[in-house]
Write a protein that holds these residues in place. Structure first.
Motif, PDB file in Angstrom:
ATOM      1  N   SER A 234       0.814  -1.225   0.000  1.00 53.60           N
ATOM      2  CA  SER A 234       0.000   0.000   0.000  1.00 53.60           C
ATOM      3  C   SER A 234       0.841   1.265   0.000  1.00 53.60           C
ATOM      4  CB  SER A 234      -0.930  -0.003   1.224  1.00 53.60           C
ATOM      5  OG  SER A 234      -0.170  -0.115   2.422  1.00 53.60           O
ATOM      6  N   SER A 237      -0.326   4.364  -1.947  1.00 46.38           N
ATOM      7  CA  SER A 237      -1.401   5.193  -1.377  1.00 46.38           C
ATOM      8  C   SER A 237      -1.162   5.345   0.112  1.00 46.38           C
ATOM      9  CB  SER A 237      -2.771   4.557  -1.644  1.00 46.38           C
ATOM     10  OG  SER A 237      -2.785   3.212  -1.150  1.00 46.38           O
ATOM     11  N   PRO A 238      -0.270   6.268   0.515  1.00 50.91           N
ATOM     12  CA  PRO A 238       0.093   6.383   1.927  1.00 50.91           C
ATOM     13  C   PRO A 238      -1.048   6.818   2.829  1.00 50.91           C
ATOM     14  CG  PRO A 238       1.297   7.980   0.562  1.00 50.91           C
ATOM     15  CD  PRO A 238       0.464   7.171  -0.343  1.00 50.91           C
ATOM     16  N   GLY A 239      -2.117   7.340   2.274  1.00 51.42           N
ATOM     17  CA  GLY A 239      -3.241   7.736   3.106  1.00 51.42           C
ATOM     18  C   GLY A 239      -4.257   6.644   3.323  1.00 51.42           C
ATOM     19  N   SER A 240      -4.041   5.470   2.760  1.00 49.90           N
ATOM     20  CA  SER A 240      -5.013   4.380   2.890  1.00 49.90           C
ATOM     21  C   SER A 240      -4.976   3.793   4.297  1.00 49.90           C
ATOM     22  CB  SER A 240      -4.708   3.285   1.870  1.00 49.90           C
ATOM     23  OG  SER A 240      -3.430   2.721   2.122  1.00 49.90           O
ATOM     24  N   PRO A 241      -6.108   3.239   4.740  1.00 46.05           N
ATOM     25  CA  PRO A 241      -6.117   2.625   6.082  1.00 46.05           C
ATOM     26  C   PRO A 241      -5.110   1.488   6.224  1.00 46.05           C
ATOM     27  CG  PRO A 241      -8.351   2.954   5.292  1.00 46.05           C
ATOM     28  CD  PRO A 241      -7.453   3.248   4.142  1.00 46.05           C
ATOM     29  N   LEU A 244      -1.676   3.059   6.817  1.00 44.24           N
ATOM     30  CA  LEU A 244      -1.590   3.714   8.124  1.00 44.24           C
ATOM     31  C   LEU A 244      -1.539   2.691   9.255  1.00 44.24           C
ATOM     32  CD1 LEU A 244      -4.119   6.660   7.583  1.00 44.24           C
ATOM     33  CD2 LEU A 244      -1.612   6.741   7.567  1.00 44.24           C
ATOM     34  N   SER A 248       1.672   2.078  11.607  1.00 43.71           N
ATOM     35  CA  SER A 248       1.536   2.217  13.062  1.00 43.71           C
ATOM     36  C   SER A 248       2.054   0.980  13.787  1.00 43.71           C
ATOM     37  CB  SER A 248       0.069   2.466  13.427  1.00 43.71           C
ATOM     38  OG  SER A 248      -0.413   3.638  12.813  1.00 43.71           O
TER      39      SER A 248
END
Length: 270
Positions: A234, A237-241, A244, A248
């Motif tokens: 992913s 698309s670094p903003g995808s859940p 993230l 984390s």
């Protein structure tokens, strides 16, 4: 009738004369008892001293073990140096068709033996195969690399390095790996800060059995492998859940490793 007739009691001889008088002659048995005790003690001492000591290794066998250890070092050095001539990521990207997955497994396994960081290999698997296929392929590649490293270390280096295990820490690590193989290897694999290659050879040089080692490796690498593979898959698309969450988890594992290492160092210095 004879003049005297000897009669023996339980502790001393009793001599009865014809005139009815009786003499009790005391026999000193202390010397006999002392001699018997001394003989028994000597026999016990001889028995203890007669225990055979562990024979020293034959010089020729020791030389052969050192030669095998040198061969192991040469193989690992050659594997690491070969990365200057070829790029595993480029090989994976160029692989197409039905041979793509087998080539990916072989390149991943070789990369672990050549001391490439597994996070980079896992992220590469995610980029090439996505999360669905990247996670099982990365876990299989980790298992294959662990098998190769274990076989090399057990067959080439164990006989030479086992006699060098000294100190409380090394002895305790070796004891835990030998007696609690599956549990100890699983804890090592689950700990994010433990180098994968170092764990492979530490297990190979210890007394852990192969199947508990392999089973604990396969189960233990799943969490960290999945996090890095999903992050790689992913990354576009670094903003995808998915990105993230995986990022984390990776950050949490890094913090946990840093805190654990700091606490271990503090315990050693106090």
């Amino acid at each position: 009738m004879p003049a005297t007739q000897p009669t023996f009691g339980p502790t001393a001889p009793l001599l009865v004369h014809a005139d009815g008088d009786a003499d009790v002659r005391t026999v000193d048995t202390s010397a006999t008892t002392t001699d018997t005790t001394t003989a028994t003690t000597s026999t016990a001492t001889l028995t203890v001293d007669a225990t055979p000591a562990e024979p020293a290794p034959h010089p020729r066998a020791h030389r052969h073990a050192l030669l095998r250890l040198g061969l192991l070092a040469a193989v690992l050095a050659a594997a690491a140096a070969s990365l200057l001539l070829w790029d595993p990521t480029a090989v994976l990207a160029a692989a197409t068709g039905p041979w793509r997955m087998p080539i990916a497994l072989a390149a991943y396994a070789f990369g672990t033996v050549a001391f490439l960081p597994r996070p980079a290999l896992n992220a590469g698997m995610g980029l090439l195969f996505g999360s669905l296929w990247g996670v099982p392929l990365a876990v299989a590649g980790s298992a294959l690399g662990a098998i190769v490293a274990f076989t090399l270390g057990r067959s080439l280096g164990r006989d030479a390095l086992r006699p060098l295990v000294r100190g409380k820490v090394l002895i305790e690590i070796d004891r835990r790996l030998s007696e609690q193989g599956f549990r100890s290897v699983l804890l090592v694999r689950l700990f994010p800060g433990a180098p994968f290659q170092a764990g492979n050879f530490a297990c190979a040089f210890s007394g852990v059995r192969f199947w508990p080692y392999l089973a604990a490796t396969v189960l233990g690498v799943v969490p960290t492998t999945a996090a890095y593979v999903i992050a790689g898959a992913s990354a576009s698309s670094p903003g995808s859940p998915a990105f993230l969450i995986s990022a984390s988890v990776i950050a949490a594992m890094c913090v946990f490793s840093a805190v654990s290492l700091w606490r271990a160092r503090s315990r050693r210095t106090t």
